[in-house]
Design a protein around this motif. Structure first.
Motif, PDB file in Angstrom:
ATOM      1  N   ARG A  83      76.699  15.703  12.328  1.00 31.74           N
ATOM      2  CA  ARG A  83      78.125  15.630  12.644  1.00 31.74           C
ATOM      3  C   ARG A  83      78.936  15.257  11.410  1.00 31.74           C
ATOM      4  NH1 ARG A  83      79.335  11.773  17.477  1.00 31.74           N
ATOM      5  NH2 ARG A  83      78.130  13.438  18.499  1.00 31.74           N
ATOM      6  N   GLU A  85      81.877  17.503   9.693  1.00 33.63           N
ATOM      7  CA  GLU A  85      83.234  17.035   9.399  1.00 33.63           C
ATOM      8  C   GLU A  85      83.595  17.286   7.942  1.00 33.63           C
ATOM      9  OE1 GLU A  85      83.216  12.978  10.529  1.00 33.63           O
ATOM     10  OE2 GLU A  85      83.346  13.390  12.701  1.00 33.63           O
ATOM     11  N   ASN A  88      84.318  20.923   7.647  1.00 31.48           N
ATOM     12  CA  ASN A  88      85.639  21.241   8.196  1.00 31.48           C
ATOM     13  C   ASN A  88      86.744  20.916   7.200  1.00 31.48           C
ATOM     14  OD1 ASN A  88      84.684  22.211  10.611  1.00 31.48           O
ATOM     15  ND2 ASN A  88      84.807  20.249  11.676  1.00 31.48           N
ATOM     16  N   ARG A  89      86.595  19.775   6.505  1.00 28.27           N
ATOM     17  CA  ARG A  89      87.614  19.426   5.505  1.00 28.27           C
ATOM     18  C   ARG A  89      87.652  20.477   4.393  1.00 28.27           C
ATOM     19  NH1 ARG A  89      85.644  14.181   6.546  1.00 28.27           N
ATOM     20  NH2 ARG A  89      84.246  14.302   4.751  1.00 28.27           N
TER      21      ARG A  89
END
Length: 536
Positions: free
Chosen positions: A272, A276, A279-280
């Motif tokens: 996870r 993240e 995603n950034r």
């Protein structure tokens, strides 16, 4: 026995099916043979014994006609009274031939044949010893002698002949009864076979239900209960299987999946954090891509704008050459000048379309409430000449009011309607229909026509800039119209696509957001209630 317990569900089902199929097949063969015999017996009853009985009764009448005619001739001596005698003799021969032709090779038929020969012999003997001598005596004028012959033995001999005919009819009746009994027996056997087949099917169905209950339904129910325990979060619960080998293997696979999930669960938390971070990075790349697209649009605008002036000069001087020297040079020179003028004009159209494409979303007048009905009135006016030239019609209904730029929406609908009029079938007046329906918080606008259509494999290609499915000589244009339409729709927060299920021509559908104040008031899937029509 152990091997039988290890049979798979498929093997058990196939085995049961084969057993039932063999039994039903055997019953079907026996039923077919019995039905054939029954059909043959019925045919014999209808086509043989029936006509034979009728012929036997008629034969007796023919013999009586002969005997009566002879007696009458003795009394009158008139040859006309012998006509029934001659006709009776002819009928006798014909009837004996018919009965003989209907007889077969069975023992009963042979008995009938023997009796038929006895009747034939008795009839011939009666005529030879009684009828013909009597006729001869009467014609010689000796009626006393004729009466004496009749009195001496005519009745006795004819009674014997009549008894033979009666015996013949009894033998024919015996043949009929034999085949009737055989037909009845076959019918009863067919009924028994049908009942037996029904019983086999019922028993097979019961066996199949028991098989499914024992090897499928109960094991699946137990397996589902254990899976629900795992789904509730008990990843340590081991799943055991029962029933057929297939379901036992499935339970083992599910338990393996459970163990894998339990092993992977610890990795999810670590993954996870990596997601993240990814995603950034994607957001940063998205921003960079947005800036890059903006720079590309600016470059396209500047490049197209800077090309306008020199291209305008090239086009103007080529047109001047065409007007001044057209027809004064040779045919090839005129052709070259025509190519130059056409190419310059086409380049101008391409640049203008490229400028229009680059301006979408960059040069904006702001969103307002736009009534698409008024937009369609303007579009119909713009395309009135093209519609009249094609002898077509433009139909649109009670379209919604949406938030957007009126100029862009006019351009959008004009492009779609113009394409529908342009790509029409030969010798078929084009018909374009614009309609709408609400789907949730989106308006779905449709442009449907009866034109040449678009193959499903090209449904995405047509929205790519400068992509054409036809040669420029077949249909005019630059191939940017649908790309502009796509960009306008996406700029307004919708999407556009080709409906590949539409078979009447081409159906292009796109969505536009419902105005927020109307979204709560209008029912979902509201269709177009009325249609207005523009015709030539």
């Amino acid at each position: 026995m152990a091997a039988g317990r290890n049979w798979t569900l498929r093997q058990r089902t196939i085995g049961l099916t084969l057993v039932v199929a063999v039994i039903l097949g055997a019953l079907a063969v026996v039923a077919a043979i019995t039905a054939a015999e029954s059909r043959e017996g019925l045919r014999t009853l209808l086509d043989r014994t029936g006509p034979m009985r009728v012929a036997g009764q008629t034969l007796q009448s023919a013999l009586l006609d002969q005997e009566t005619a002879v007696r009458g001739f003795v009394l009158t001596g008139d040859d006309e009274d012998l006509e029934p005698y001659r006709k009776g003799q002819q009928n006798e021969e014909r009837l004996i031939g018919e009965i003989s032709g209907l007889l077969g090779d069975s023992a009963e038929d042979q008995a009938v044949r023997q009796q038929l020969e006895a009747v034939k012999a008795g009839s011939g003997q009666w005529r030879a010893t009684i009828a013909e001598p009597v006729i001869t005596a009467v014609r010689a004028g000796d009626r006393g002698r004729a009466q004496e012959i009749i009195d001496q033995g005519s009745r006795q001999r004819f009674d014997v002949l009549r008894a033979d005919v009666t015996k013949l009819q009894d033998d024919i009746l015996t043949v009929r009864n034999v085949f009737a009994a055989q037909t009845q027996t076959n019918s009863n056997l067919l009924i028994f076979l049908l009942v037996l087949a029904a019983a086999v099917i019922v028993l097979a169905g019961a066996a199949l239900l028991i098989l499914l209950e024992r090897f499928v339904i109960k094991p699946v129910t137990d397996l589902a209960a254990e899976v629900r325990l795992v789904a509730a979060g008990d990843y340590r619960h081991e799943i055991s299987g029962s029933g057929s080998p297939e379901l036992a293997a499935l339970a083992a696979d599910v338990d393996g999946m459970r163990r894998k999930i339990a092993d992977d669960l610890a990795e999810v938390i670590a993954a996870r954090a990596a997601i993240e971070a990814t995603n950034r990075r994607l957001e940063e790349q998205h921003e960079e891509l947005t800036r890059s697209n903006r720079d590309l649009e600016q470059f396209a605008y500047v490049a197209s704008h800077d090309l306008q002036e020199p291209l305008r000069k090239v086009a103007s001087f080529c047109q001047l050459l065409q007007r001044r020297y057209g027809g004064k040079l040779d045919e090839r020179a005129d052709q070259y000048i025509y190519f130059a003028v056409d190419g310059a004009q086409r380049m101008q159209r391409l640049i203008n379309d490229l400028l229009a494409f680059s301006r979408i979303g960059r040069i904006t007048s702001g969103f307002t409430d736009v009534d698409l009905n008024k937009v369609m009135e303007e579009v119909s006016g713009q395309l009135d000449a093209a519609r009249e030239y094609a002898d077509g019609e433009i139909v649109y209904g009670d379209l919604p009011t949406i938030r957007g730029e009126e100029a862009l929406l006019t351009n959008l609908l004009a492009n779609l309607v113009n394409n529908a009029l342009k790509f029409r079938k030969p010798d078929v007046p084009p018909r374009v229909e614009i309609k709408s329906r609400q789907a949730g918080d989106q308006w779905e606008i449709s442009c449907e026509d009866n034109g040449i259509g678009i193959e499903a494999e090209f449904a995405d290609k047509v929205f790519v800039i400068f992509q054409r499915l036809h040669a420029k000589d077949a249909y005019p244009g630059t191939g940017i119209g649908l790309a502009i339409a796509k960009k306008i729709v996406e700029y307004h927060g919708g999407r556009i696509w080709i409906d590949s299920d539409y078979s009447g021509g081409t159906a292009i559908r796109f969505t536009l957001p419902v105005i927020a104040s109307e979204a709560a008031e209008l029912p979902s899937d509201q269709g177009t209630p009325q249609l207005q029509e523009e015709t030539a």
